[in-house]
Write an enzyme that holds these catalytic residues in place. Sequence first.
Site, PDB file in Angstrom:
ATOM      1  N   GLU A  27       0.781  -1.249   0.217  1.00 13.88           N
ATOM      2  CA  GLU A  27       0.131  -0.084  -0.045  1.00 13.88           C
ATOM      3  C   GLU A  27       0.905   1.267  -0.142  1.00 13.88           C
ATOM      4  O   GLU A  27       0.271   2.070  -0.511  1.00 13.88           O
ATOM      5  CB  GLU A  27      -0.952  -0.023   1.175  1.00 13.88           C
ATOM      6  CG  GLU A  27      -1.918  -1.003   1.359  1.00 13.88           C
ATOM      7  CD  GLU A  27      -2.798  -1.190   2.430  1.00 13.88           C
ATOM      8  OE1 GLU A  27      -4.043  -1.488   2.487  1.00 13.88           O
ATOM      9  OE2 GLU A  27      -2.183  -0.783   3.636  1.00 13.88           O
ATOM     10  N   LYS A 188     -14.766  -1.070   6.824  1.00 13.91           N
ATOM     11  CA  LYS A 188     -14.205  -1.921   7.635  1.00 13.91           C
ATOM     12  C   LYS A 188     -12.772  -2.371   7.150  1.00 13.91           C
ATOM     13  O   LYS A 188     -12.392  -2.823   6.274  1.00 13.91           O
ATOM     14  CB  LYS A 188     -15.176  -3.270   7.778  1.00 13.91           C
ATOM     15  CG  LYS A 188     -14.438  -4.199   8.569  1.00 13.91           C
ATOM     16  CD  LYS A 188     -15.126  -5.773   8.405  1.00 13.91           C
ATOM     17  CE  LYS A 188     -14.648  -6.664   9.074  1.00 13.91           C
ATOM     18  NZ  LYS A 188     -13.272  -7.261   8.614  1.00 13.91           N
ATOM     19  N   MET A 190      -8.398  -2.723   9.689  1.00 16.97           N
ATOM     20  CA  MET A 190      -7.760  -3.205  10.743  1.00 16.97           C
ATOM     21  C   MET A 190      -6.841  -2.390  11.575  1.00 16.97           C
ATOM     22  O   MET A 190      -6.116  -2.789  12.547  1.00 16.97           O
ATOM     23  CB  MET A 190      -6.894  -4.384  10.635  1.00 16.97           C
ATOM     24  CG  MET A 190      -7.836  -5.527   9.737  1.00 16.97           C
ATOM     25  SD  MET A 190      -6.771  -6.889   9.199  1.00 16.97           S
ATOM     26  CE  MET A 190      -6.354  -7.591  10.873  1.00 16.97           C
ATOM     27  N   GLU A 191      -6.970  -0.957  11.323  1.00 13.92           N
ATOM     28  CA  GLU A 191      -6.058   0.148  11.948  1.00 13.92           C
ATOM     29  C   GLU A 191      -6.373   1.275  12.366  1.00 13.92           C
ATOM     30  O   GLU A 191      -5.865   1.761  13.643  1.00 13.92           O
ATOM     31  CB  GLU A 191      -4.933   0.133  11.086  1.00 13.92           C
ATOM     32  CG  GLU A 191      -3.839  -0.752  10.749  1.00 13.92           C
ATOM     33  CD  GLU A 191      -4.087  -1.770   9.480  1.00 13.92           C
ATOM     34  OE1 GLU A 191      -3.819  -3.007   9.611  1.00 13.92           O
ATOM     35  OE2 GLU A 191      -4.966  -1.583   8.740  1.00 13.92           O
ATOM     36  N   ASP A 214     -13.591  -4.817  -1.383  1.00 14.16           N
ATOM     37  CA  ASP A 214     -14.759  -5.913  -1.261  1.00 14.16           C
ATOM     38  C   ASP A 214     -15.879  -5.301  -0.529  1.00 14.16           C
ATOM     39  O   ASP A 214     -15.804  -4.445   0.045  1.00 14.16           O
ATOM     40  CB  ASP A 214     -14.370  -7.235  -0.670  1.00 14.16           C
ATOM     41  CG  ASP A 214     -13.791  -6.976   0.703  1.00 14.16           C
ATOM     42  OD1 ASP A 214     -14.350  -7.383   1.527  1.00 14.16           O
ATOM     43  OD2 ASP A 214     -12.768  -6.314   1.094  1.00 14.16           O
TER      44      ASP A 214
END
Length: 256
Positions: A27, A188, A190-191, A214
């Site tokens: 990323e 949604k 994770m960080e 997604d």
Amino acid sequence: MPNNVQGRKMDDKTVQSVLIVFAMQAEAQPLIQALGLEKDEPPKIIGPAPCVTFSSQHEDLQVHVVWNGKDEETGVDNVGTVPASLSTYLAVLAFKPDVVISAGTAGGFRAQGAAIGDVFLGTAVINHDRRIPLPSFDKYGIGYSLCLATPRLQAELGLKQGVVSSGNSLDYTDKCMEIMGQHQVAVKEMEAAAIAWACNLYHVPLMCVKAVTDIVDGDRPTSEEFLENLHAAAAALQNTLPRVLGRLAGRKLSEL
């Protein structure tokens, strides 16, 4: 007016320095290359912390990138809330940025208007899997925190906006979905909530720039479809981030 994060007003400063936090090297690398950022040597953050930083002047803005680095045992990227909070804490301490950006890919919710390749600006962040059903601890567990308000930037770039939710699992439980539904979560990942926690310690405003890979409340993609979606989302993210930076430079927080 100054922005309000977790009930605290922030100084209406002019943006001259930005820190961008990435979980994964894939990323971060395209932006590092596009802006000609150079790895900080000697390191600004000394080990054993695994995070890696890059810096350069971009137009009228000092840009710093911190990537969480690799796990020593498995060799994979350090994803999740713990590495994110550590990297952010140490990088904010080292660079003292005016704004922090949590950037990356995420799942999106069709119910909130998300489609593959969309880029969202966060309005707030929460934790969807930190459930502590005790007085006051329940509020702490959700960790609701406002992001920097950027209505002008959003309008200029034509981006979508919504609540960002963080958890330490790629999948989710029914209870996770219930919490995300209650807070009308748009993306949604994770960080971001962990990054917000570190930012709030230093009273530094946070932006979230997330590209959708997604659809969480839709059919699960096949592996081939997910890789195609990931490519589209990464391209959208790398197209958007330089434009965001260009509109931050030299503006006051209240002008965003």
